[in-house]
Design a protein around this motif. Structure first.
Motif, PDB file in Angstrom:
ATOM      1  N   GLU A 187       0.829  -1.201   0.000  1.00  0.00           N
ATOM      2  CA  GLU A 187       0.000   0.000   0.000  1.00  0.00           C
ATOM      3  C   GLU A 187       0.866   1.255   0.000  1.00  0.00           C
ATOM      4  OE1 GLU A 187      -3.262   0.066   2.778  1.00  0.00           O
ATOM      5  OE2 GLU A 187      -3.468  -2.109   2.643  1.00  0.00           O
ATOM      6  N   TYR A 188       1.924   1.243   0.787  1.00  0.00           N
ATOM      7  CA  TYR A 188       2.848   2.368   0.852  1.00  0.00           C
ATOM      8  C   TYR A 188       3.500   2.605  -0.510  1.00  0.00           C
ATOM      9  CZ  TYR A 188       7.255   4.773   1.852  1.00  0.00           C
ATOM     10  OH  TYR A 188       8.318   5.627   1.829  1.00  0.00           O
ATOM     11  N   LEU A 189       4.016   1.548  -1.123  1.00  0.00           N
ATOM     12  CA  LEU A 189       4.692   1.665  -2.421  1.00  0.00           C
ATOM     13  C   LEU A 189       3.765   2.223  -3.496  1.00  0.00           C
ATOM     14  CD1 LEU A 189       6.725  -1.652  -2.694  1.00  0.00           C
ATOM     15  CD2 LEU A 189       7.643   0.654  -2.423  1.00  0.00           C
ATOM     16  N   ILE A 190       2.595   1.630  -3.618  1.00  0.00           N
ATOM     17  CA  ILE A 190       1.695   2.013  -4.707  1.00  0.00           C
ATOM     18  C   ILE A 190       1.160   3.429  -4.510  1.00  0.00           C
ATOM     19  CG2 ILE A 190      -0.505   1.042  -3.867  1.00  0.00           C
ATOM     20  CD1 ILE A 190       0.670   0.429  -7.377  1.00  0.00           C
ATOM     21  N   THR A 191       0.785   3.780  -3.290  1.00  0.00           N
ATOM     22  CA  THR A 191       0.226   5.118  -3.083  1.00  0.00           C
ATOM     23  C   THR A 191       1.289   6.207  -3.213  1.00  0.00           C
ATOM     24  OG1 THR A 191       0.393   4.847  -0.677  1.00  0.00           O
ATOM     25  CG2 THR A 191      -1.734   4.392  -1.680  1.00  0.00           C
ATOM     26  N   LEU A 192       2.475   5.969  -2.687  1.00  0.00           N
ATOM     27  CA  LEU A 192       3.531   6.974  -2.808  1.00  0.00           C
ATOM     28  C   LEU A 192       3.993   7.124  -4.261  1.00  0.00           C
ATOM     29  CD1 LEU A 192       5.255   8.998  -1.303  1.00  0.00           C
ATOM     30  CD2 LEU A 192       6.937   7.198  -0.924  1.00  0.00           C
ATOM     31  N   GLY A 193       4.159   5.999  -4.951  1.00  0.00           N
ATOM     32  CA  GLY A 193       4.566   6.059  -6.355  1.00  0.00           C
ATOM     33  C   GLY A 193       3.548   6.745  -7.225  1.00  0.00           C
ATOM     34  N   LEU A 194       2.271   6.438  -7.048  1.00  0.00           N
ATOM     35  CA  LEU A 194       1.220   7.044  -7.873  1.00  0.00           C
ATOM     36  C   LEU A 194       1.009   8.515  -7.538  1.00  0.00           C
ATOM     37  CD1 LEU A 194      -1.404   4.175  -8.052  1.00  0.00           C
ATOM     38  CD2 LEU A 194       0.084   5.002  -9.885  1.00  0.00           C
ATOM     39  N   LYS A 195       1.240   8.877  -6.296  1.00  0.00           N
ATOM     40  CA  LYS A 195       1.088  10.278  -5.901  1.00  0.00           C
ATOM     41  C   LYS A 195       2.025  11.174  -6.701  1.00  0.00           C
ATOM     42  CE  LYS A 195       1.133  13.204  -1.822  1.00  0.00           C
ATOM     43  NZ  LYS A 195       1.308  13.252  -0.378  1.00  0.00           N
ATOM     44  N   LYS A 196       3.181  10.632  -7.067  1.00  0.00           N
ATOM     45  CA  LYS A 196       4.179  11.409  -7.797  1.00  0.00           C
ATOM     46  C   LYS A 196       4.215  11.070  -9.287  1.00  0.00           C
ATOM     47  CE  LYS A 196       6.965  11.890  -3.683  1.00  0.00           C
ATOM     48  NZ  LYS A 196       8.285  11.778  -3.087  1.00  0.00           N
ATOM     49  N   ASN A 197       3.213  10.338  -9.761  1.00  0.00           N
ATOM     50  CA  ASN A 197       3.174   9.919 -11.157  1.00  0.00           C
ATOM     51  C   ASN A 197       2.236  10.839 -11.940  1.00  0.00           C
ATOM     52  OD1 ASN A 197       2.350   8.648 -13.601  1.00  0.00           O
ATOM     53  ND2 ASN A 197       3.089   6.709 -12.833  1.00  0.00           N
ATOM     54  N   ASN A 198       2.789  11.548 -12.909  1.00  0.00           N
ATOM     55  CA  ASN A 198       1.985  12.453 -13.734  1.00  0.00           C
ATOM     56  C   ASN A 198       1.682  11.891 -15.120  1.00  0.00           C
ATOM     57  OD1 ASN A 198       1.892  14.502 -11.771  1.00  0.00           O
ATOM     58  ND2 ASN A 198       3.961  15.133 -12.326  1.00  0.00           N
ATOM     59  N   ILE A 199       2.151  10.684 -15.401  1.00  0.00           N
ATOM     60  CA  ILE A 199       1.982  10.132 -16.750  1.00  0.00           C
ATOM     61  C   ILE A 199       1.153   8.847 -16.782  1.00  0.00           C
ATOM     62  CG2 ILE A 199       4.117  11.160 -17.601  1.00  0.00           C
ATOM     63  CD1 ILE A 199       5.372   8.308 -17.365  1.00  0.00           C
ATOM     64  N   ILE A 200       0.609   8.430 -15.641  1.00  0.00           N
ATOM     65  CA  ILE A 200      -0.118   7.155 -15.606  1.00  0.00           C
ATOM     66  C   ILE A 200      -1.316   7.201 -16.548  1.00  0.00           C
ATOM     67  CG2 ILE A 200      -1.609   7.759 -13.642  1.00  0.00           C
ATOM     68  CD1 ILE A 200      -0.001   4.337 -14.126  1.00  0.00           C
ATOM     69  N   GLU A 201      -1.465   6.161 -17.311  1.00  0.00           N
ATOM     70  CA  GLU A 201      -2.610   6.022 -18.202  1.00  0.00           C
ATOM     71  C   GLU A 201      -3.574   4.965 -17.677  1.00  0.00           C
ATOM     72  OE1 GLU A 201      -1.455   5.461 -22.255  1.00  0.00           O
ATOM     73  OE2 GLU A 201       0.060   7.027 -22.132  1.00  0.00           O
ATOM     74  N   ASN A 202      -3.026   3.805 -17.266  1.00  0.00           N
ATOM     75  CA  ASN A 202      -3.874   2.688 -16.869  1.00  0.00           C
ATOM     76  C   ASN A 202      -3.286   1.931 -15.693  1.00  0.00           C
ATOM     77  OD1 ASN A 202      -5.741   2.681 -19.286  1.00  0.00           O
ATOM     78  ND2 ASN A 202      -3.755   2.514 -20.252  1.00  0.00           N
ATOM     79  N   ILE A 203      -4.180   1.559 -14.790  1.00  0.00           N
ATOM     80  CA  ILE A 203      -3.852   0.621 -13.726  1.00  0.00           C
ATOM     81  C   ILE A 203      -4.841  -0.522 -13.914  1.00  0.00           C
ATOM     82  CG2 ILE A 203      -3.720   0.201 -11.251  1.00  0.00           C
ATOM     83  CD1 ILE A 203      -3.425   3.306 -10.986  1.00  0.00           C
ATOM     84  N   VAL A 204      -4.347  -1.670 -14.332  1.00  0.00           N
ATOM     85  CA  VAL A 204      -5.199  -2.821 -14.619  1.00  0.00           C
ATOM     86  C   VAL A 204      -4.950  -3.883 -13.564  1.00  0.00           C
ATOM     87  CG1 VAL A 204      -5.789  -4.599 -16.313  1.00  0.00           C
ATOM     88  CG2 VAL A 204      -5.086  -2.321 -17.090  1.00  0.00           C
ATOM     89  N   VAL A 205      -6.017  -4.271 -12.855  1.00  0.00           N
ATOM     90  CA  VAL A 205      -5.932  -5.326 -11.852  1.00  0.00           C
ATOM     91  C   VAL A 205      -6.648  -6.549 -12.417  1.00  0.00           C
ATOM     92  CG1 VAL A 205      -6.609  -6.054  -9.527  1.00  0.00           C
ATOM     93  CG2 VAL A 205      -5.835  -3.701  -9.942  1.00  0.00           C
ATOM     94  N   VAL A 206      -5.912  -7.661 -12.492  1.00  0.00           N
ATOM     95  CA  VAL A 206      -6.471  -8.914 -13.006  1.00  0.00           C
ATOM     96  C   VAL A 206      -6.712  -9.842 -11.831  1.00  0.00           C
ATOM     97  CG1 VAL A 206      -6.092 -10.885 -14.532  1.00  0.00           C
ATOM     98  CG2 VAL A 206      -5.211  -8.631 -15.171  1.00  0.00           C
ATOM     99  N   ASP A 207      -7.952 -10.238 -11.639  1.00  0.00           N
ATOM    100  CA  ASP A 207      -8.292 -11.177 -10.582  1.00  0.00           C
ATOM    101  C   ASP A 207      -7.986 -12.581 -11.076  1.00  0.00           C
ATOM    102  OD1 ASP A 207      -9.263 -12.332  -8.278  1.00  0.00           O
ATOM    103  OD2 ASP A 207     -11.355 -12.203  -8.901  1.00  0.00           O
TER     104      ASP A 207
END
Length: 111
Positions: free
Chosen positions: A27-47
Motif C-alpha cells: 500500500e505504501y509503495l503504490i500510493t507513494l509512487g502514484l502520488k508522484k506519477n503524472n503520466i499514468i494512463e492505466n492501472i489494470v488489476v487482473v483477478d
C-alpha cells in the motif's frame, strides 16, 4: 527503486494480488509512487481464480467484488475514474487474450 518505477510507469498491471491486510508495504509503495506519477494512463488489476485449470472455464472468484473494492479504496477517486480497470477473468485468460490481440491492453481500456 520500486517507488521510482511506479512514478515513471504509464501502465501498471497487477495480476493475482489480493492485498492481504498484513502487507502494508505494498500500500505504501503504490500510493507513494502514484502520488508522484503524472503520466499514468492505466492501472489494470487482473483477478486470478484459485484454479488455473485450462480445461475448465475461468470464472471470477467469489471475492472478485471485494478485491475490486479494496483496490478502489486504495487508489482513490481520481485514479478510479480515469485510470483504473478491474479485469476478473483470471491470469491464464488475460495472458491468452493479450497474446491473441495485436492491440495489447487495448481490449481492456477501450481502444
Amino acid at each position: 527503486m520500486a517507488i521510482d518505477e511506479i512514478k515513471e510507469a504509464s501502465n501498471i498491471f497487477i495480476i493475482g494480488y489480493s492485498i492481504p491486510p498484513t502487507d502494508m508495504y505494498f500500500e505504501y509503495l503504490i500510493t507513494l509512487g502514484l502520488k508522484k506519477n503524472n503520466i499514468i494512463e492505466n492501472i489494470v488489476v487482473v483477478d486470478a481464480p484459485s484454479c488455473e485449470d485450462k480445461s475448465m472455464p475461468l470464472i471470477p472468484t467469489a471475492g472478485s467484488s471485494e478485491l475490486d473494492e479494496k483496490y478502489k479504496e486504495l487508489l482513490g477517486p481520481n485514479f478510479r475514474k480515469y485510470h483504473y480497470k478491474f479485469v476478473p477473468i483470471g491470469t491464464y485468460e488475460f495472458i491468452r487474450d493479450e497474446n491473441e490481440k495485436q492491440k495489447g491492453i487495448g481490449r481492456y481500456i477501450g481502444l
